[in-house]
Enzyme design. Structure first.
Site, PDB file in Angstrom:
ATOM      1  N   THR A  70       0.855  -1.368  -0.105  1.00 41.55           N
ATOM      2  CA  THR A  70       0.128  -0.048   0.029  1.00 41.55           C
ATOM      3  C   THR A  70       1.177   1.197   0.051  1.00 41.55           C
ATOM      4  OG1 THR A  70      -1.951  -1.088   1.048  1.00 41.55           O
ATOM      5  CG2 THR A  70      -1.816   1.316   1.305  1.00 41.55           C
ATOM      6  N   THR A  79       1.295   0.927   6.509  1.00 44.49           N
ATOM      7  CA  THR A  79       1.315  -0.188   5.691  1.00 44.49           C
ATOM      8  C   THR A  79       1.686  -1.392   6.505  1.00 44.49           C
ATOM      9  OG1 THR A  79       2.213  -1.133   3.784  1.00 44.49           O
ATOM     10  CG2 THR A  79       3.682   0.305   4.738  1.00 44.49           C
ATOM     11  N   GLY A  80       1.312  -2.548   6.044  1.00 47.46           N
ATOM     12  CA  GLY A  80       1.782  -3.960   6.860  1.00 47.46           C
ATOM     13  C   GLY A  80       0.378  -4.413   6.870  1.00 47.46           C
ATOM     14  N   ARG A 134     -12.745  -8.498   1.843  1.00 45.78           N
ATOM     15  CA  ARG A 134     -11.836  -7.947   2.789  1.00 45.78           C
ATOM     16  C   ARG A 134     -11.560  -6.319   2.625  1.00 45.78           C
ATOM     17  NH1 ARG A 134      -6.686  -6.554   3.675  1.00 45.78           N
ATOM     18  NH2 ARG A 134      -5.519  -7.022   5.569  1.00 45.78           N
ATOM     19  N   VAL A 135     -11.797  -5.567   3.554  1.00 50.02           N
ATOM     20  CA  VAL A 135     -11.568  -4.313   3.579  1.00 50.02           C
ATOM     21  C   VAL A 135     -10.277  -3.856   4.033  1.00 50.02           C
ATOM     22  CG1 VAL A 135     -12.478  -1.970   4.375  1.00 50.02           C
ATOM     23  CG2 VAL A 135     -14.099  -3.649   3.968  1.00 50.02           C
ATOM     24  N   GLY A 136      -9.529  -4.290   5.153  1.00 51.56           N
ATOM     25  CA  GLY A 136      -8.389  -4.178   5.488  1.00 51.56           C
ATOM     26  C   GLY A 136      -8.290  -2.638   6.275  1.00 51.56           C
ATOM     27  N   ASP A 137      -7.149  -2.248   6.665  1.00 47.67           N
ATOM     28  CA  ASP A 137      -6.914  -1.043   7.488  1.00 47.67           C
ATOM     29  C   ASP A 137      -7.106   0.314   6.491  1.00 47.67           C
ATOM     30  OD1 ASP A 137      -4.583  -2.137   6.552  1.00 47.67           O
ATOM     31  OD2 ASP A 137      -3.676  -0.379   7.388  1.00 47.67           O
ATOM     32  N   GLY A 146      -2.946  -5.453   7.813  1.00 46.74           N
ATOM     33  CA  GLY A 146      -4.127  -4.557   8.232  1.00 46.74           C
ATOM     34  C   GLY A 146      -4.820  -5.068   9.555  1.00 46.74           C
TER      35      GLY A 146
HETATM   36  N1  ASP Z   1      -2.497  -2.607   5.115  1.00 50.65           N
HETATM   37  C1  ASP Z   1      -2.854  -3.141   3.797  1.00 50.65           C
HETATM   38  C2  ASP Z   1      -4.146  -3.986   4.139  1.00 50.65           C
HETATM   39  O1  ASP Z   1      -3.806  -5.008   5.081  1.00 50.65           O
HETATM   40  C3  ASP Z   1      -1.728  -3.824   3.133  1.00 50.65           C
HETATM   41  C4  ASP Z   1      -0.668  -3.011   2.963  1.00 50.65           C
HETATM   42  O2  ASP Z   1      -0.161  -2.114   3.473  1.00 50.65           O
HETATM   43  O3  ASP Z   1      -0.321  -3.265   1.700  1.00 50.65           O
HETATM   44  O4  ASP Z   1      -4.948  -4.071   3.647  1.00 50.65           O
END
Ligand code: ASP
Length: 222
Positions: free
Chosen positions: A54, A105-106, A82-85, A108
């Site tokens: 991200t 990023t990481g 899935r929505v994620g963070d 979620g």
């Molecule tokens: N944080 C994002 C998620 O978990 C993934 C990403 O940071 O690339 O959806």
């Protein structure tokens, strides 16, 4: 917060261009991953969640207004629905012009457990420098997750305060970020995390930049 059809209609009304963002390269990458996951030996090591990308940003404008943003989640092979963070205020990003802004990023699922972007902005509001706020929040969440279940997902953050001071922290190897200010030309930094959780960064070398671009452009062997 608009989602699905409503979000699409709004974007359309605001003049956003409609285009297919699924590139041939992404398709090839997807097919390759499916094959790897099907192969028994590899399936043991490969999780659908290995790989995320991200893009996050924090900005301070000439009038002292702060903003934070993320691209749509870069998590590869995520579950349908899935929505994620990334689009969730407080988790994927947060901005308060009086305190500062942060973007994450990481993984979620783990970032959301700490409302990590909000937490960093809160710490900056209590007077912490962005670097200290990032390290404190990342290390606390990382520690809590490890204590609870023996492991923590990837957690990487960037932040800036209304003075234009900035910071970044991560719990992984190989996190990079870029900064541009009136005094500093666009510069890419690589973060190193010490055993004590302190994060230091150094300017990426020409060689690193070249390798990075080459890897990103290299054809995908399916
Ligand atoms: N944080 C994002 C998620 O978990 C993934 C990403 O940071 O690339 O959806």
């Amino acid at each position: 917060m608009l989602v699905a059809e409503g979000a699409e209609k709004f974007a359309h009304k605001e003049g956003f261009e409609r285009k297919n963002m699924l590139t041939d390269r992404a398709k090839a990458h997807y097919r390759k991953r499916i094959k790897e996951m099907a192969a028994q030996a590899a399936a043991k090591e490969l999780k659908p969640y290995s790989g995320h990308d991200t893009v996050g940003m924090v900005c301070l404008d000439g009038k002292g207004k702060m903003t934070a943003a993320t691209s749509t989640s870069g998590l590869f092979m995520k579950k349908k629905g899935r929505v994620g963070d990334s689009p969730v205020s407080g988790s994927g990003f947060y901005a308060d012009s009086k305190k500062g802004a942060a973007s994450a990023t990481g993984l979620g699922e783990d970032l959301m457990k700490g409302c990590i972007s909000y937490e960093i902005v809160r710490l900056m509001g209590e007077g912490m420098h962005p670097q200290e706020a990032c390290e404190t929040a990342v290390n606390r969440l990382d520690g809590e997750l490890r204590e609870r279940r023996g492991e923590a997902g990837d957690i990487s953050l960037i932040a800036m305060n209304p003075k234009g001071e900035w910071g970044a922290a991560t719990n992984i190897e190989g996190f990079s970020f870029a900064v541009v200010t009136e005094e500093l030309e666009p510069t890419v930094y690589l973060v190193t995390r010490g055993e004590d959780g302190r994060c230091t960064y150094e300017k990426a070398s020409e060689e690193w930049m070249e390798t990075y671009m080459k890897t990103r452009m290299a054809p995908i062997e399916e």
